[in-house]
Design a protein around this motif. Sequence first.
Motif, PDB file in Angstrom:
ATOM      1  N   ASP A 145      23.531   6.425  -4.815  1.00 21.74           N
ATOM      2  CA  ASP A 145      24.296   6.625  -6.378  1.00 21.74           C
ATOM      3  C   ASP A 145      23.619   7.297  -7.332  1.00 21.74           C
ATOM      4  O   ASP A 145      22.893   6.572  -7.997  1.00 21.74           O
ATOM      5  N   SER A 200      22.707  -0.579  -5.535  1.00 22.14           N
ATOM      6  CA  SER A 200      23.848  -0.525  -4.273  1.00 22.14           C
ATOM      7  C   SER A 200      23.164  -1.736  -3.257  1.00 22.14           C
ATOM      8  O   SER A 200      22.213  -2.344  -3.503  1.00 22.14           O
ATOM      9  N   SER A 259      28.070   1.072  -2.371  1.00 26.45           N
ATOM     10  CA  SER A 259      27.773   1.246  -3.791  1.00 26.45           C
ATOM     11  C   SER A 259      28.324   0.405  -4.674  1.00 26.45           C
ATOM     12  O   SER A 259      29.239  -0.180  -4.274  1.00 26.45           O
TER      13      SER A 259
END
Length: 258
Positions: free
Chosen positions: A34, A113, A185
């Motif tokens: 992410d 995440s 995520s």
Amino acid sequence: MPQVSWAARTDVGRRRAKNEDAFIAVERVFAVADGMGGHAKGEVASAMAVEALGALPTVFQRTEVLEAIREAHTDISRLAADTDGAGMGTTLTGIAFEPDNSTSVLVFNVGDSRVYRLREGRFDRLTHDHSVVQELIDAGEITEFDAEQHPDRHIVTRSLGDGGHLDIEWSQEELQAGDRFLVCSDGLCREVADPVIAEVLGAGPDLDSIADRLLSLANDNGGRDNVTVAIVDVGRGDIEIDAIDISTTPRDEVGTAK
Ligand code: MN
């Protein structure tokens, strides 16, 4: 390594102009990154992170996975310093099946995440968020409920690219046939409550439809962030590593932001 099957998806969501998430889903490595940082830097960082895992040799061990993550951290940190990319960075979270190891799986995490596991109806989070709100929760200062509205809820305390010493959280988890893993995520777990994720994740054998359903739920609940999921089933038989022709496996893919 055990036989595995999987489905993976990423979606921009409903509010963001671009997708800074990236993922890798190949025979042995399943990870989500992410990215963060403006001016396209986030998507560069997340792509670099998953590509580092994609460059692992066919046969690898845990040390090589951790080393690949450290090298990606160094490379992203250098790029951030060279190109005025202050704030450029990425989470990196996932699982890796060492080809010579059929009894356990490596779980690794930097950032917020997550990896979850569904086993015989029991749903567990296997990673610990590296975030400001998680630290406040751990200190007893706020609750999980408070965290959802906290102004600093998006701030991670560890990332690839921050230039400092990288402390990778990892564990080696014993495998059971029938285990189902979810790597995602925060765009999923901020929008969809854990019990709902667990229920959808356990809904039958069709991993593609489960992945689609999870993305739809995140978007239906607001879609405020990019959302990425990788779902991995551990099968009930072993396969020989030399039976895998990685050059022609059509499902191999590296997903990056578009
Ligand atoms: Mn996110």
